[in-house]
Write a protein that holds these residues in place. Sequence first.
Motif, PDB file in Angstrom:
ATOM      1  N   GLY A 246      43.445  43.003  35.351  1.00 42.18           N
ATOM      2  CA  GLY A 246      43.616  41.805  36.015  1.00 42.18           C
ATOM      3  C   GLY A 246      43.786  42.189  37.606  1.00 42.18           C
ATOM      4  O   GLY A 246      44.923  42.826  37.736  1.00 42.18           O
ATOM      5  N   LEU A 247      43.010  41.980  38.526  1.00 38.62           N
ATOM      6  CA  LEU A 247      43.116  42.080  39.713  1.00 38.62           C
ATOM      7  C   LEU A 247      44.243  41.383  40.210  1.00 38.62           C
ATOM      8  O   LEU A 247      44.517  40.242  39.664  1.00 38.62           O
ATOM      9  N   PRO A 248      45.331  41.871  41.354  1.00 36.05           N
ATOM     10  CA  PRO A 248      46.488  41.227  41.753  1.00 36.05           C
ATOM     11  C   PRO A 248      45.917  40.181  42.689  1.00 36.05           C
ATOM     12  O   PRO A 248      46.503  39.975  43.842  1.00 36.05           O
ATOM     13  N   MET A 249      45.467  39.024  41.968  1.00 32.67           N
ATOM     14  CA  MET A 249      45.064  37.777  42.764  1.00 32.67           C
ATOM     15  C   MET A 249      45.104  36.622  41.895  1.00 32.67           C
ATOM     16  O   MET A 249      45.097  36.939  40.491  1.00 32.67           O
TER      17      MET A 249
ATOM     18  N   SER B 154      46.862  39.370  37.275  1.00 35.04           N
ATOM     19  CA  SER B 154      47.628  40.658  36.692  1.00 35.04           C
ATOM     20  C   SER B 154      49.038  40.455  36.069  1.00 35.04           C
ATOM     21  O   SER B 154      49.398  41.428  35.379  1.00 35.04           O
TER      22      SER B 154
END
Lengths: 253, 305
Positions: free
Chosen positions: A97-100, A147
């Motif tokens: 999970g990208l940090p967005m 994330s």
Amino acid sequence: MTGNPKISLQSLSVRYGRKSVLRNISFAVPANSIFAIIGPANSGKTTLLKCLNRTIEIIAGSHVDGQICIDGLNIHAGGDVYSLRRRIGMVFPLPVGLPMSVFDNVAYAPRMAGVRDKELLGHIVEDCLTKAALWDEVKDRLDSLGSMLSGGQQQRLTIARALSHDPEILCLDEFSIAIDPVTTMRIEDMLVELKERMTIILVTNLVQQARRLSDRTCFLNKGELVQEGPTEEMFGDSNANRLTYDYVRGVFG
Amino acid sequence: MSDPADIPAKALFVATPAVRRRLRSQRVAVVCLSLASLAIFLPLAAVLIGLVKKALPALTWEFIVDVPRKGMTAGGIWPALVGTLYFVTLSLLAAAPIGILAGIYLNEFARDNWLTRVINLAVVNLSGVPSIVHALFGVAAFVIMLRWGQSIRAASATLAVMVLPVIIVATKEALSAVPRSFREACWNVGATRWQTIRTVVLPNSIGGILTGVILAVSRAAGETAPIMVTGAIFYKVVARGDLFPYSINEQGMALSYHLYQISRNVPNMPESMLYATALVLVVFVLAFNSVATVLRVRLRRRKKW
């Protein structure tokens, strides 16, 4: 096999430095089918997927021989590697999970490809999250961090992101490793539906999953192609290849 | 089933002699470790308290905004304070962009070949070079070769060279703290390297990068050697409270150099003014360090993975 294959590999070999990972692999994947790759750990399955979207070239010391064609065109014959990657959706075993926000995670690829229309982005996000069996769980918190979702949710988010750039080819590497059986079944159903629109390559350690879903199966062992053929034949009782016969029955491994 | 009350309280979980021995050695370790931490904190506290005590008689608003009078023995430190701001700002304007861009290149793009290794080695070694050597380099390169003469820009350039490795190393560390899997996820959906850096890597490492930049500021502010031969001056006539008293082509006063001069070369210097100058310099540096700390803590609090 009828028609032209979507993907064809001709004597593909890969090594990292001196370590040979794949040797002389050739097979063809028909369009709009599910193609399963099975085999024990370290047999080069993930490397093979990385060759398809040429992310292998980012790994220092990697060396690729042979040819990969998509729609009959050699992917190494120049051209834009980024548009190649946009034609392929990739899901690797560890969820990222990208940090967005959840929304931005799925809208990332279209945005990077230049989509600015908010309505279109919203539509893509809902569509992809629905296909990845995640929409109902996150529709009320699309702005929470991707994330920070649970591992299984992040894996489905990864699948949604892989679908977000509307790829022609979807590669799934052990996608069900962090997902419960019920959700896995929902995604498997979705894959069968998606087959109408794209070609799917499914790397799996669950031989029964390969048997359930795939049209053709290939069996890799220690970097070599042991056997490739229609799934019924591969799993059939009359399979003359001893190694495949034993592996799909859990005797060998 | 027996009543829980019937279970003898001491039947299980009795510490054996071996366990008691381990606990004893742990207590000894904790005491030693905490004493060591205290030994770091105490001298700093002692220095600060001593400084404040001795500086108090001289420390007024006038002291900060007034110019030195009567051969430094009266008045304030305004030109030196503003001069330090000049040196720090100018050196940062040069070093921060170059350092951050170099850090990004070295961490994100550079292939692992001999040139990259040489550059990395140079960065590490550059940060170990004594500041007086930087000073001599500054004289040779900026004062003489570029014909800038002894000037604020020559001194700032020297400071910039000195803090460059600090910024490069901090940038590289901040960038490499972002997991590689994030980058791979972006590459897999067709994002270019630069798109990946701009949208995912930089937003999640900017805190660490800024911390490095601020630490570079505090180092540049405190240094005396690099500027004393390249652009600092003993005294300069400046209007009281003037915010832009210097041109960058001329020499300027600086707090660190001022402190060095008044503590060694000015006769009959009131002690309280000496300590007040030192205190202003220390507070200047500590203020920047605290900003770095606050920034780091705040960015860590909203950690995103």
